[in-house]
Design a protein around this motif. Sequence first.
Motif, mmCIF file in Angstrom:
data_model
loop_
_atom_site.group_PDB
_atom_site.id
_atom_site.type_symbol
_atom_site.label_atom_id
_atom_site.label_comp_id
_atom_site.label_asym_id
_atom_site.label_seq_id
_atom_site.Cartn_x
_atom_site.Cartn_y
_atom_site.Cartn_z
ATOM 1 N N ASP A 269 0.834 -1.200 0.000
ATOM 2 C CA ASP A 269 0.000 0.000 0.000
ATOM 3 C C ASP A 269 0.870 1.251 0.000
ATOM 4 O O ASP A 269 0.567 2.235 -0.699
ATOM 5 C CB ASP A 269 -0.923 0.007 1.222
ATOM 6 C CG ASP A 269 -2.055 -0.989 1.096
ATOM 7 O OD1 ASP A 269 -2.409 -1.345 -0.041
ATOM 8 O OD2 ASP A 269 -2.582 -1.436 2.134
ATOM 9 N N THR A 270 1.940 1.219 0.787
ATOM 10 C CA THR A 270 2.850 2.369 0.820
ATOM 11 C C THR A 270 3.561 2.529 -0.514
ATOM 12 O O THR A 270 3.745 3.647 -1.003
ATOM 13 C CB THR A 270 3.879 2.193 1.950
ATOM 14 O OG1 THR A 270 3.196 1.956 3.183
ATOM 15 C CG2 THR A 270 4.729 3.440 2.095
ATOM 16 N N GLU A 271 3.953 1.418 -1.127
ATOM 17 C CA GLU A 271 4.613 1.491 -2.431
ATOM 18 C C GLU A 271 3.674 2.091 -3.471
ATOM 19 O O GLU A 271 4.098 2.893 -4.316
ATOM 20 C CB GLU A 271 5.083 0.106 -2.863
ATOM 21 C CG GLU A 271 6.263 -0.414 -2.050
ATOM 22 C CD GLU A 271 6.805 -1.726 -2.590
ATOM 23 O OE1 GLU A 271 6.314 -2.183 -3.650
ATOM 24 O OE2 GLU A 271 7.697 -2.292 -1.958
ATOM 25 N N ARG A 272 2.410 1.703 -3.416
ATOM 26 C CA ARG A 272 1.442 2.281 -4.363
ATOM 27 C C ARG A 272 1.310 3.794 -4.139
ATOM 28 O O ARG A 272 1.249 4.574 -5.099
ATOM 29 C CB ARG A 272 0.077 1.618 -4.203
ATOM 30 C CG ARG A 272 0.020 0.169 -4.663
ATOM 31 C CD ARG A 272 -1.402 -0.356 -4.595
ATOM 32 N NE ARG A 272 -1.466 -1.769 -4.895
ATOM 33 C CZ ARG A 272 -1.459 -2.740 -3.964
ATOM 34 N NH1 ARG A 272 -1.398 -2.429 -2.679
ATOM 35 N NH2 ARG A 272 -1.512 -4.004 -4.325
ATOM 36 N N GLY A 273 1.219 4.184 -2.857
ATOM 37 C CA GLY A 273 1.123 5.611 -2.555
ATOM 38 C C GLY A 273 2.328 6.375 -3.067
ATOM 39 O O GLY A 273 2.195 7.459 -3.652
ATOM 40 N N LEU A 274 3.527 5.808 -2.859
ATOM 41 C CA LEU A 274 4.753 6.454 -3.323
ATOM 42 C C LEU A 274 4.768 6.556 -4.847
ATOM 43 O O LEU A 274 5.098 7.617 -5.409
ATOM 44 C CB LEU A 274 5.968 5.668 -2.829
ATOM 45 C CG LEU A 274 7.336 6.142 -3.334
ATOM 46 C CD1 LEU A 274 7.575 7.599 -2.959
ATOM 47 C CD2 LEU A 274 8.443 5.252 -2.778
ATOM 48 N N ALA A 275 4.411 5.470 -5.530
ATOM 49 C CA ALA A 275 4.420 5.478 -6.993
ATOM 50 C C ALA A 275 3.431 6.501 -7.544
ATOM 51 O O ALA A 275 3.736 7.235 -8.496
ATOM 52 C CB ALA A 275 4.100 4.081 -7.519
ATOM 53 N N ASN A 276 2.247 6.575 -6.953
ATOM 54 C CA ASN A 276 1.256 7.554 -7.405
ATOM 55 C C ASN A 276 1.753 8.977 -7.208
ATOM 56 O O ASN A 276 1.560 9.847 -8.070
ATOM 57 C CB ASN A 276 -0.055 7.360 -6.647
ATOM 58 C CG ASN A 276 -0.923 6.272 -7.247
ATOM 59 O OD1 ASN A 276 -1.137 6.237 -8.444
ATOM 60 N ND2 ASN A 276 -1.420 5.376 -6.424
ATOM 61 N N ALA A 277 2.372 9.229 -6.056
ATOM 62 C CA ALA A 277 2.884 10.568 -5.783
ATOM 63 C C ALA A 277 3.988 10.939 -6.765
ATOM 64 O O ALA A 277 4.038 12.072 -7.269
ATOM 65 C CB ALA A 277 3.396 10.650 -4.348
ATOM 66 N N LEU A 278 4.881 9.999 -7.048
ATOM 67 C CA LEU A 278 5.948 10.260 -8.018
ATOM 68 C C LEU A 278 5.377 10.518 -9.408
ATOM 69 O O LEU A 278 5.866 11.384 -10.148
ATOM 70 C CB LEU A 278 6.910 9.065 -8.062
ATOM 71 C CG LEU A 278 7.779 8.862 -6.819
ATOM 72 C CD1 LEU A 278 8.487 7.517 -6.880
ATOM 73 C CD2 LEU A 278 8.789 9.993 -6.673
ATOM 74 N N LEU A 279 4.324 9.785 -9.758
ATOM 75 C CA LEU A 279 3.667 9.988 -11.052
ATOM 76 C C LEU A 279 3.101 11.403 -11.143
ATOM 77 O O LEU A 279 3.285 12.108 -12.142
ATOM 78 C CB LEU A 279 2.560 8.954 -11.233
ATOM 79 C CG LEU A 279 1.665 9.082 -12.473
ATOM 80 C CD1 LEU A 279 2.482 9.067 -13.743
ATOM 81 C CD2 LEU A 279 0.632 7.951 -12.493
ATOM 82 N N LEU A 280 2.423 11.831 -10.080
ATOM 83 C CA LEU A 280 1.852 13.174 -10.064
ATOM 84 C C LEU A 280 2.929 14.249 -10.027
ATOM 85 O O LEU A 280 2.710 15.375 -10.478
ATOM 86 C CB LEU A 280 0.915 13.326 -8.865
ATOM 87 C CG LEU A 280 -0.372 12.508 -8.920
ATOM 88 C CD1 LEU A 280 -1.115 12.591 -7.598
ATOM 89 C CD2 LEU A 280 -1.269 12.997 -10.054
ATOM 90 N N ASP A 281 4.095 13.887 -9.494
ATOM 91 C CA ASP A 281 5.202 14.838 -9.407
ATOM 92 C C ASP A 281 6.018 14.864 -10.694
ATOM 93 O O ASP A 281 7.026 15.568 -10.791
ATOM 94 C CB ASP A 281 6.106 14.467 -8.217
ATOM 95 C CG ASP A 281 6.999 15.624 -7.782
ATOM 96 O OD1 ASP A 281 6.604 16.792 -7.991
ATOM 97 O OD2 ASP A 281 8.091 15.366 -7.245
#
Length: 697
Positions: A269-281
């Motif tokens: 779940d944390t990895e998904r959150g990190l990946a999504n944030a990086l995508l948005l960034d």
Amino acid sequence: MTLFLRASSLRQIRLLPAAAFLFAAQSMFAAAPAATTTTAPVPDRASSYYHYGLAHLYEDMAVSAGRSDYATQAVEEYKLALNADPNSQQLQDGLADLYFKIGRIREAVSTAQDRLAKDPNDVQAHELLGKVYLRSLGDMQTPQSGQILKLAIAEYEKLAQLKPKDIETHLLLGQLYGLNHDSIKAEAQFKEAQKVDANSEEVALNMARLYSDEGDAKRAADVLSGIPVDDRSARIEYALGATYDQLKKPHEAAAAYQRALDLEPGNLDTERGLANALLLDGKLDEALKIFNEVVAAEPQDAQSQIHISEIQRRQGHYDQALATLEKAKPLAQNSLELSYNEALIYDSLGRYDDATGVLTKLVSDTTHADGKYSDGEKANRAIFLDRLGIIYREENKTAEAVAAYKQMVDLGGDFAKGGYQGQVDAYRDAHQWKDATTAAAAAAKAAPKDKATQLMYAGQLADTGQVDQGIALAKAQLSSAGNTPDDRDTYLSLTQIYTRLKRWSDAASALDSAAGLSTKPDEKLYVYFLRGVLADRQKHYDEAEAEFHKALAIDPQNATILNYLGYMLADRGVKLPEALTMIQKAVELDPQNGAYLDSLGWVYFKSGQYDLAEVNLRKAMERMSTDPTVHDHLGEVYEKTGKLKMAVMQWERSMTEYAHSLPADADPADVAKVQHKLESARVKLAKLSPAPAAASK
């Protein structure tokens, strides 16, 4: 709001059917048995202790073996123990708790109520009733849910009085108040818990959830970020990342998720959150790496595969993006997001019929016969219809685009505004100025009190020669005081109208008024952007660049500003590597945008990379065939690469489009330059053409 319960306080409690709780609730309103006045018999402690021991043994066996006969035997032993010592509070509480554990809710409630009739301050009896009501809230759709919530609140209010130093009681009561939409009381309970333990992460998490549920994500972030970094757990960091997601701060969110992952490696779940944030960034490579790791660990994760496809599309790997979606389809057969991303890939590939086919199906599949939609459904349909309209505009199918935007109008609210604007833009793209004005007038008539629609009409009037009427209509949207927050949008519209009319002083004055009403970062960003545009149009390039950089400091991922600044630099032939980086980022963020593709082609041309320039300018021309600048740029590329006939064709098309453009979009100096290039190319072409053979005598 979700009710968050600590497992340690509720172990061995199983969720019971709503009917059982309703049955139990009915018994709660029955009058408690009246106390007798007879003298209590002398308790037989030895017998009582013996039967209690057996009861406890059978209870453990019932729980471990799951056998109902042991549970029944345990109940009988408790009763025998109570016969020997009828006034034992411990035995009565134990029996009530046993009833609850084995699902005999009516007897559990009845026994607890008997205890409270004798001792209103019996903590264990209140705790048991509280647990009954808490578990019944698992089915919040029943008509009795509101009544049960009130009963639960009453029990925990009493427990908070009896156990003022118990953190968990205050947290549960705060959560119940939150469910009851009483945020003031909920916050008060969380603060009571905070007094008991100022460093409790449970308190911080509950406070943050409360503020987030109230829509105050900034306050939630302040609570969580207020905990020293060294004292934060993975849960705190994850919650902080999610809060930054709400605040649309992907850079900060990614940092919080990374810290959570450092504390608890391998949490998907944390990895998904990190990946999504990086995508948005905009950090596509880093996001792609993590999404691939998630899918490797959990191959059934369709959502992560959709994100992988999005990244591949934004990086220009269209075939890979389609292949990834094909893998995800069996896992998410009814995913609207998957189908929408598929349409975007087709659009990027220029497969417009495939793209419109997918989008048309999405619109059809989400249509309700009664025309009634939830807010989420409206938002989805607006996205589908808007993209459908854009693709039709790219194909010069103006009527189809207008029809799509009219469906947006039917959604009402802000969606209707977008639909009205879309119709006007579709006609403007096609240089159908009269139709654009008619559509804007119709929109203004349909929404006479909507400021945004009136301002749109005002801009259209000013653009099409009715300058005084347009400015008057725009000014009419100002409040009587002329300096309230609601006036900001009007001043911004006036700025754009004056800028297009080259009335620089009036534009600067209107923009200063808007700046005085801009307090939030995104509001200031737009002011900086328009100041940059105003300076650029006056050829004050250094000033313009400074203003654009101020805007990018607020939002480094703003594609519009990245493109504008990059193009401004490229057009002057300065800072080309910097210009290329900015424009590439803009295209990465919006690969289907014809204006960004034109900028990319132009910066490649200025850098001497003519093959790349031609590829991107041709893509831009496909999407913006009525834009004279794109044809001019492509003509430059063809001349430079020795394709003089093709250059002449492009400059001729550019002159044709300038002839049909609005005065504000056809700068005389730009038109003259294209005319000169066209005439020079024709002369060169004539010199290169072989002379006609002499006629025979």
